[in-house]
Design an enzyme around this catalytic site. Structure first.
Site, PDB file in Angstrom:
ATOM      1  N   ASP A   1       0.788  -1.085  -0.150  1.00 10.24           N
ATOM      2  CA  ASP A   1       0.055  -0.057  -0.004  1.00 10.24           C
ATOM      3  C   ASP A   1       0.899   1.213   0.075  1.00 10.24           C
ATOM      4  O   ASP A   1       2.079   1.033  -0.112  1.00 10.24           O
ATOM      5  CB  ASP A   1      -1.110  -0.273   1.319  1.00 10.24           C
TER       6      ASP A   1
ATOM      7  N   CYS B   1       3.041  -3.053   4.184  1.00  9.72           N
ATOM      8  CA  CYS B   1       2.402  -1.891   4.092  1.00  9.72           C
ATOM      9  C   CYS B   1       3.088  -1.352   5.469  1.00  9.72           C
ATOM     10  O   CYS B   1       4.333  -1.477   5.550  1.00  9.72           O
ATOM     11  CB  CYS B   1       1.002  -2.401   4.917  1.00  9.72           C
TER      12      CYS B   1
ATOM     13  N   THR C   1       2.554  -1.324   8.859  1.00 12.57           N
ATOM     14  CA  THR C   1       3.246  -2.453  10.006  1.00 12.57           C
ATOM     15  C   THR C   1       3.350  -3.799   9.367  1.00 12.57           C
ATOM     16  O   THR C   1       3.847  -4.556  10.237  1.00 12.57           O
ATOM     17  CB  THR C   1       1.861  -2.199  10.978  1.00 12.57           C
TER      18      THR C   1
ATOM     19  N   HIS D   1       9.980 -23.982   8.832  1.00 10.61           N
ATOM     20  CA  HIS D   1       8.982 -24.862   9.829  1.00 10.61           C
ATOM     21  C   HIS D   1       7.624 -24.624   9.215  1.00 10.61           C
ATOM     22  O   HIS D   1       6.601 -25.539   9.483  1.00 10.61           O
ATOM     23  CB  HIS D   1       9.101 -24.058  11.267  1.00 10.61           C
TER      24      HIS D   1
END
Ligand code: RB5
Length: 147
Positions: free
Chosen positions: A8, A65, A67, A98
């Site tokens: 974004d 973005c 965060t 994993h």
């Protein structure tokens, strides 16, 4: 390997850095935007990338973005997607080994382009270990298939 990448307005600089990295690594990618620095909505970018991964049109997705949180929440709504929000190199390696994560999310307001580049490099080059992790992924897929 083919990668779909998007951000974004809060992740444009890291997106450009990761595209440069993939050019250097010889990794093919498609850039799904965003095209401008004005405010856009992260689901409009996370979901198309996640769907391309889920349909097998690309092998992996990378989403950025502010965060990384919104992108990872939205991407993980798409069946078959295992999106990992990563801000350190240890987790980048661990989530490939994993979790066989097929989408990477990062936050440009959390880390800088140098660390993002290292994280992406490790994430793109680390193989899934399989073995004891297989049954755990199977349980997630079984739950998804019941929805
Ligand atoms: C946009 O302001 C911001 O909310 C977005 O980039 C992201 O951080 C959402 O999780």
């Amino acid at each position: 390997m083919k990668v779909a990448i998007a951000s974004d307005h809060g992740g444009i600089r890291i997106r450009e850095e990761i595209k440069k990295l993939m050019d250097e690594m010889g990794i093919e990618y498609i850039d799904l935007g965003c095209e401008c620095e004005t405010s856009v909505d992260y689901p409009d970018y996370a979901i198309p990338v996640a769907e391309k991964v889920a349909k097998g049109e690309v092998d992996r997705g990378i989403l950025i973005c502010g965060t990384g949180i919104g992108m990872s929440i939205a991407a993980n709504k798409v069946k078959g997607v295992r999106c990992a929000l990563v801000h350190d190199v240890f987790s980048a390696r661990a989530t490939r080994e994993h979790n066989d994560s097929n989408v990477l999310a990062m936050g440009e307001r959390v880390i800088g382009p140098g660390l993002a580049r290292e994280i992406a490099k490790v994430w793109l080059t680390t193989e899934y270990e399989g073995g004891r992790h297989e049954n755990r992924l199977k349980k997630i897929a079984e739950y998804e298939n019941k929805q």
